[in-house]
Design an enzyme around this catalytic site. Structure first.
Site, mmCIF file in Angstrom:
data_model
loop_
_atom_site.group_PDB
_atom_site.id
_atom_site.type_symbol
_atom_site.label_atom_id
_atom_site.label_comp_id
_atom_site.label_asym_id
_atom_site.label_seq_id
_atom_site.Cartn_x
_atom_site.Cartn_y
_atom_site.Cartn_z
ATOM 1 N N GLY A 1 24.593 45.424 40.533
ATOM 2 C CA GLY A 1 25.019 44.039 40.324
ATOM 3 C C GLY A 1 26.516 43.951 40.201
ATOM 4 O O GLY A 1 27.209 44.966 40.085
ATOM 5 N N PRO B 1 30.365 43.173 38.666
ATOM 6 C CA PRO B 1 30.952 43.574 37.371
ATOM 7 C C PRO B 1 30.713 42.525 36.298
ATOM 8 O O PRO B 1 30.735 41.328 36.564
ATOM 9 C CB PRO B 1 32.446 43.695 37.689
ATOM 10 C CG PRO B 1 32.537 43.817 39.162
ATOM 11 C CD PRO B 1 31.380 43.083 39.726
ATOM 12 N N GLY B 2 30.488 43.007 35.084
ATOM 13 C CA GLY B 2 30.410 42.113 33.927
ATOM 14 C C GLY B 2 29.061 41.496 33.660
ATOM 15 O O GLY B 2 28.944 40.606 32.822
ATOM 16 N N VAL B 3 27.977 41.959 34.360
ATOM 17 C CA VAL B 3 26.658 41.358 34.103
ATOM 18 C C VAL B 3 25.863 42.145 33.054
ATOM 19 O O VAL B 3 24.749 41.767 32.729
ATOM 20 C CB VAL B 3 25.823 41.212 35.403
ATOM 21 C CG1 VAL B 3 26.468 40.239 36.354
ATOM 22 C CG2 VAL B 3 25.597 42.550 36.089
ATOM 23 N N GLY B 4 26.426 43.250 32.555
ATOM 24 C CA GLY B 4 25.778 43.962 31.442
ATOM 25 C C GLY B 4 24.995 45.190 31.830
ATOM 26 O O GLY B 4 24.063 45.565 31.128
ATOM 27 N N THR C 1 26.025 48.502 32.034
ATOM 28 C CA THR C 1 26.298 49.643 31.135
ATOM 29 C C THR C 1 25.740 49.370 29.736
ATOM 30 O O THR C 1 25.099 50.235 29.135
ATOM 31 C CB THR C 1 27.811 49.914 31.070
ATOM 32 O OG1 THR C 1 28.295 50.095 32.400
ATOM 33 C CG2 THR C 1 28.112 51.154 30.250
ATOM 34 N N SER D 1 26.106 37.632 58.476
ATOM 35 C CA SER D 1 25.375 36.481 57.926
ATOM 36 C C SER D 1 26.070 35.142 58.167
ATOM 37 O O SER D 1 25.495 34.087 57.911
ATOM 38 C CB SER D 1 25.131 36.669 56.428
ATOM 39 O OG SER D 1 26.348 36.657 55.734
ATOM 40 N N LYS E 1 24.053 34.138 46.765
ATOM 41 C CA LYS E 1 24.444 33.035 47.651
ATOM 42 C C LYS E 1 23.912 31.701 47.143
ATOM 43 O O LYS E 1 24.611 30.682 47.181
ATOM 44 C CB LYS E 1 23.949 33.306 49.077
ATOM 45 C CG LYS E 1 24.711 34.455 49.749
ATOM 46 C CD LYS E 1 24.167 34.790 51.117
ATOM 47 C CE LYS E 1 24.961 35.921 51.760
ATOM 48 N NZ LYS E 1 24.463 36.316 53.072
#
Length: 807
Positions: free
Chosen positions: A370, A372-375, A377, A701, A744
């Site tokens: 995913g 960066p920053g979505v949790g 780790t 796309s 998207k």
């Protein structure tokens, strides 16, 4: 005869010698030596002009002036390269050698100095001034001579290079100047130091110079002796220790007490037994211990073996933590730490449920992919906490050496186990949660491919016999729960993807970010900035303003940064207020509203609605996937007179260029069906531009978007910008499926676009997408380019209907 008579006799003898010495003498430059008066010394003469000077002196009067070169490496010295002060000597003997060299024996007579050189070009010749230092017979002179004598004797005793007989010869000399020059000649010092004695013209000054040199040399020799004694002592101790150890070993062998005689070896033996290693590992450990016993303690091999045994002992072999298999507890912990992320949470709950039934299960490998920053780790850490296991994180970003995963062989100096075994040592149990962070950032070079080494680590069928190059024994990783994280899936090698269960973590919706800010970020930041008991309240409108106007991201990292910035400014205001007014018992409420947000964070970086909804000819809205989430993609096309050419700008990659070419070819082949002139492209040039030209763009796309933009430009029909689309196209007009659908759709939702056209083949992906993402979106499935036309050109559709009604 008294001392006065001796001085007079000495002066008269000097006078007699001076009378016999010519005023002009040949000069012989010396290298690496200084000859003093009263010295008899052999000199090797090799240079042509020096041989001429010696032969001239020998033929005439045997007197020659000896002076030292300033730099000994000069083969052809000039006048300025020779010291002016030197010694008049008499050639006593000469010996011509077979190789053309000459050896002369000289007797130093008097101290002298060069007044001026003559014009002789064959050799150096100069007018010489004889220096006879006056002798003073007083208490100071006697004290100086006595001190010099004592220092010289001490110097001879300490020095290894001067024989002790020198002291007897020194004591036999009566005259002060003879004593002085005898001492000076026997001191091992630099040319400059010895030359300094000849540059003094009174006896007292010369004795002072010798005393200074002797004091310095004695200090240096004493230090050298101390160092030498210490080195000898250490060597003696080492040798003594080695001999005693060897004797003990022989005695132990004789008595059969080799096993536990040394407390150190006994301790290592106990540690090996307590480690509960596998049979092969234990045998290897005892084999290395026996080697260690026979290796001398000072040998480098001893340290290598000891380090290896320490690693074998420190790595966990049997110790494990008990899993908390209470599903309710695990669910509670996961929900406490993270909002949303239903799919990974569900997968962990399933894992716990299976463990409840089978008790033992092969290690699972999960991969969270995913932006960066979505949790990703923090979710790994939360899983370890929920299960009650130890947690270790390994960062794989930038790892390019296969040995960093598998370790270095023990033949290399400073070798160590790889990151996996090091992580197991830190975990101290055989069943930790190991997070392999940024697995898509590994690279390869001439040292090997670390991702290939990871294949064994992340394969449940192989990792129970993982072999590190350093340990050289099988190690069981099957009970480890491996979790990997990545930003971009296609950067992970296919064989590695095959070994992992990939779970996509999409970007957060505005609602999700609001909940995360309220439940997690704000309490955390208030605590970090000491504002927990200061009654600071964030309004929902303020949080929404930060989310929409100050951040534009898939995760919540920038949101946390901006909220932390607000907390710092609030803390500053509180401290200033309390320092000026004093602390009040009544608590003041600090409400952070929209006005305060703009006051603290200044001008908003983003506007909430950036996308224009106006219908324009040649302008169509597409959807794109990026590593930080989804974005809308504006495609602008314009027509101008030209030679039938397609221009593409905006940092477009090769795949996207090919998509544009395919779209144009489709329009030309279907001109009649699309109600375009058959020769619409003749004499025209079309230019397609994708704004934000500094950002590279690629992928297939955007095919449908570019096709609609060109159709709008050629037909003159305005396209609806309230419709967004994505899909790869073929020359037959088919629309193929695309990836990153969730991101998207989120991009469309963020930009308040209600209608989205997606490939029909992506229908199965819609089932996986959360309902919150699909909510209020009109998702239309299309399989052909023609099916998109009614939705993109809605105004034209309405006009054609109105015309039909009139008729």
């Amino acid at each position: 005869m008294d001392n006065t008579d001796e001085i007079e006799l000495s002066l008269s003898s000097h006078t007699n010698i001076v009378d016999n010495i010519p005023e002009i003498l040949p000069v012989l430059p010396l290298r690496d030596m200084v000859i003093f008066p009263y010295m008899i010394f052999p000199v090797l003469v090799g240079r042509e002009q020096s041989i001429k000077a010696a032969n001239y002196a020998l033929d005439k009067h045997r007197y020659i002036f000896l002076s030292t070169q300033k730099k000994s490496n000069l083969e052809d010295p000039k006048r300025e390269d020779i010291f002016l002060d030197g010694t008049i000597a008499k050639i006593v003997q000469i010996l011509k050698l077979p190789n053309g060299l000459m050896k002369i024996l000289v007797d130093g007579l008097l101290q002298a100095r060069i007044k001026e050189y003559t014009d002789n070009r064959d050799f150096f010749e100069a007018r010489i001034e004889v220096i006879i230092p006056p002798t003073e017979d007083d208490h100071e002179m006697n004290a100086l001579i006595r001190q010099m004598s004592q220092l010289f004797k001490d110097y001879v005793k300490i020095s290894r290079n001067i024989p002790n007989e020198t002291i007897s010869a020194f004591d036999a000399i009566e005259e002060p100047d003879r004593k002085l020059f005898y001492a000076a000649a026997n001191i091992h010092q630099t040319i400059e130091a010895k030359q300094a004695i000849l540059q003094k013209y009174t006896l007292k000054e010369q004795i002072y110079e010798v005393i200074k040199i002797l004091n310095s040399e004695i200090d240096i020799l004493k230090i050298e002796k101390e160092i030498d004694n210490k080195v000898q002592e250490n060597i003696a101790k080492t040798q003594r220790k080695f001999i005693i150890q060897e004797q003990i070993k022989i005695l132990q062998d004789e008595l059969g007490e080799d096993e536990d005689a040394s407390p150190e070896f006994a301790k290592i033996r106990d540690q090996i037994k307590k480690a509960k290693m596998t049979q092969i590992a234990e045998e290897k450990a005892f084999e290395e211990l026996n080697k260690l016993k026979k290796t001398p303690a000072m040998s480098p091999e001893s340290t290598v073996i000891r380090n290896y045994l320490d690693w074998l002992i420190d790595v966990p072999w049997s110790k494990k933590t008990k899993d908390n298999l209470d599903i309710t507890h695990v669910q509670k912990i996961l929900n406490e730490d993270h909002f949303g992320l239903e799919k990974p949470k569900e997968r962990i709950i399933e894992h716990i449920a299976v463990l409840n039934l089978v008790k033992q299960m092969r290690g699972q490998i999960l991969c969270f992919v995913g932006p960066p920053g979505v949790g990703k780790t923090s979710l790994g850490r939360s899983i370890a906490r929920a299960l009650g296991r130890n947690f270790v994180r390994i960062s794989l970003g930038g790892v390019r050496d296969e040995a960093e995963i598998r370790g270095h062989r023990r033949t290399y100096i400073g070798s160590m186990p790889g990151k996996i075994i090091q992580a197991m040592k830190r975990a101290q149990t055989i069943n930790p949660v190991i997070l392999l962070d940024e697995i898509d950032k590994m690279s390869m070079d001439f040292r090997g491919d670390p991702s290939a080494a990871m294949l064994e680590v992340l394969d449940p069928e192989q990792n129970h016999t993982f072999q590190d190059h350093y340990l050289e024994v099988d190690y069981d990783l099957s009970q480890v729960l491996f979790i990997t994280t990545a930003n971009v899936r296609y950067n992970i090698p296919i064989p590695l993807q095959d070994r992992m269960e990939i779970i996509e973590l999409p970007g957060y919706l505005e609602y999700d970010k609001m909940e995360i800010a309220k439940r997690h970020i704000i309490p955390k930041q208030l605590s970090a900035h000491g504002l927990e008991d200061k009654n600071v309240i964030f309004t929902e409108a303020a949080i929404k303003k930060v989310i929409t106007e100050y951040t534009r991201e898939a995760g919540v990292r920038n949101l946390e940064r901006e909220l932390a910035s607000i907390c710092r400014k609030v803390a500053r205001d509180i401290v200033l207020k309390e320092s000026s007014n004093g602390k009040h018992k009544k608590k003041t409420k600090y409400v952070i509203d929209e006005e305060k947000v703009e006051n603290y964070l200044k001008v908003p970086r983003f506007r909430e609605i950036r996308h224009s909804k106006l219908n324009r000819v040649g302008s169509v809205t597409g959807l794109a996937w990026t590593s930080t989430g989804g974005e809308i993609l504006d495609v602008d096309a314009t027509i101008m007179p030209g030679p039938g050419k397609l221009n593409l700008t905006g940092q477009i990659g090769n795949v996207m260029k090919e998509s544009a070419q395919a779209a144009l070819s489709y329009l030309r082949s279907k001109a009649k069906e699309l109600k375009l002139k058959p020769d619409f492209f003749k004499g025209s040039e079309i230019h397609i531009h994708l704004p934000e030209g500094s950002i590279p763009k690629d992928g297939p796309s955007a095919g449908i978007t570019m096709a609609m933009a060109m159709l709008s430009a050629f037909s003159g029909m305005p396209a609806s910008n309230s419709v967004a689309m994505t899909g790869e196209i073929t020359l037959r007009g088919n629309i193929l499926p695309i990836g990153g659908l969730t991101e998207k759709l989120l991009a469309a939702k963020r930009n308040e676009i209600k209608t989205v056209l997606i490939p029909k083949d992506n229908e199965i992906d819609l089932r996986e997408i959360p309902e919150k993402v699909k909510e209020n979106l009109n998702i239309i499935l299309i399989s052909k380019i023609e099916e998109a036309i009614p939705y993109v050109f809605q105004e034209e559709k309405k006009k054609s209907k109105q015309k039909t009604k009139k008729h």
